[in-house]
Write an enzyme that holds these catalytic residues in place. Structure first.
Site, PDB file in Angstrom:
ATOM      1  N   ARG A 183      79.034 126.470   7.231  1.00  0.00           N
ATOM      2  CA  ARG A 183      79.169 127.789   7.887  1.00  0.00           C
ATOM      3  C   ARG A 183      79.006 128.959   6.901  1.00  0.00           C
ATOM      4  NH1 ARG A 183      78.570 124.970  11.583  1.00  0.00           N
ATOM      5  NH2 ARG A 183      80.004 124.346  13.241  1.00  0.00           N
ATOM      6  N   LEU A 184      78.457 128.667   5.721  1.00  0.00           N
ATOM      7  CA  LEU A 184      78.220 129.756   4.755  1.00  0.00           C
ATOM      8  C   LEU A 184      76.800 130.284   4.974  1.00  0.00           C
ATOM      9  CD1 LEU A 184      80.055 128.294   1.643  1.00  0.00           C
ATOM     10  CD2 LEU A 184      80.871 129.952   3.331  1.00  0.00           C
TER      11      LEU A 184
END
Ligand SMILES: Cc1cc2nc3c(=O)[nH]c(=O)nc-3n(C[C@H](O)[C@H](O)[C@H](O)COP(=O)(O)O)c2cc1C
Length: 206
Positions: A183-184
């Site tokens: 989720r970066l």
């Protein structure tokens, strides 16, 4: 320390959002099974309540992003009243999103006529047959209308209805989002004060 060059998924962002968009749309044309030009169009109604639906992008350049619709539909009325909209593309196979916001203006008559004339006969007849967004008693009513219009315009010379045309959204903000591990995600936002202004580019936290 020199500022890092902005990248998305390790590719340079550059300084022209339209060029980057063309690039990403081209990638989507190669990867998406259907309608790579489909986008969610967000508007607000007179009470300020948001509304959203899919439409197809039919053209874009430095002047903006163009789509066509019925001006008497819910979206048509909302766009004409507020003069503003937002768009969102999501290309699932590429794990990419593009969000666009800005004022909308009606496209010129000649531009709308040229696009309308390029549509298949059935779609041109459909533009006359559908009172888009208004209640329809039965499917049969619509089919009867289509059949009647088919007889009237069977020779192919279908004029563009006055209530059917396009809008051009002139972006003040375009955000490119590329999926990242854990989720970066990568996010790059181009923004400007007005249509004549230069673009400011920022990276955002995911
Ligand atoms: C993939 C896709 C593309 C669509 N493209 C258009 C379009 O370009 N123009 C349009 O008026 N409606 C299009 N529609 C239908 C709209 O989503 C919507 O149902 C219709 O325009 C009525 O919306 P409204 O009641 O908010 O005005 C499309 C729907 C889908 C699922």
């Amino acid at each position: 320390m020199a500022k890092e060059a902005l990248t998305l998924g390790e590719k340079p962002v550059g300084d022209d959002p339209f060029a980057l968009f063309a690039n990403w749309l081209g990638d989507a044309e190669g990867s998406e099974p259907n309608d790579p030009n489909a986008m969610a169009l967000a508007t607000v109604d007179e009470a300020g309540l948001p509304d959203v639906r899919m439409v197809l992008l039919k053209g874009f350049d430095a002047a903006g992003f163009v789509f066509y619709t019925n001006f008497e539909s819910n979206k048509g009325r909302q766009l004409l009243a507020s003069g503003k909209a937002a768009l969102c593309f999501h290309w699932k196979t590429l794990r990419r999103q593009v969000r666009i916001r800005g004022p909308v203006a009606v496209v010129g008559e000649a531009e709308a006529d040229a696009y309308f004339a390029s549509r298949p006969l059935g779609s041109r007849i459909g533009a006359w047959a559908s009172d888009q967004s208004r209640p329809l008693e039965s499917r049969e009513v619509l089919e009867t209308r289509v059949a009647e219009l088919g007889e009237r315009y069977g020779d192919g010379a279908v004029p563009r209805p006055a209530h059917w045309s396009g809008f051009r959204l002139a972006p003040l903000q375009i955000e490119f989002w590329h999926d990242g591990a854990f989720r970066l995600h990568d996010r790059a936002v181009f923004s400007r004060q007005d249509e004549a202004g230069g673009w400011r580019i920022e990276r955002l936290y995911p």
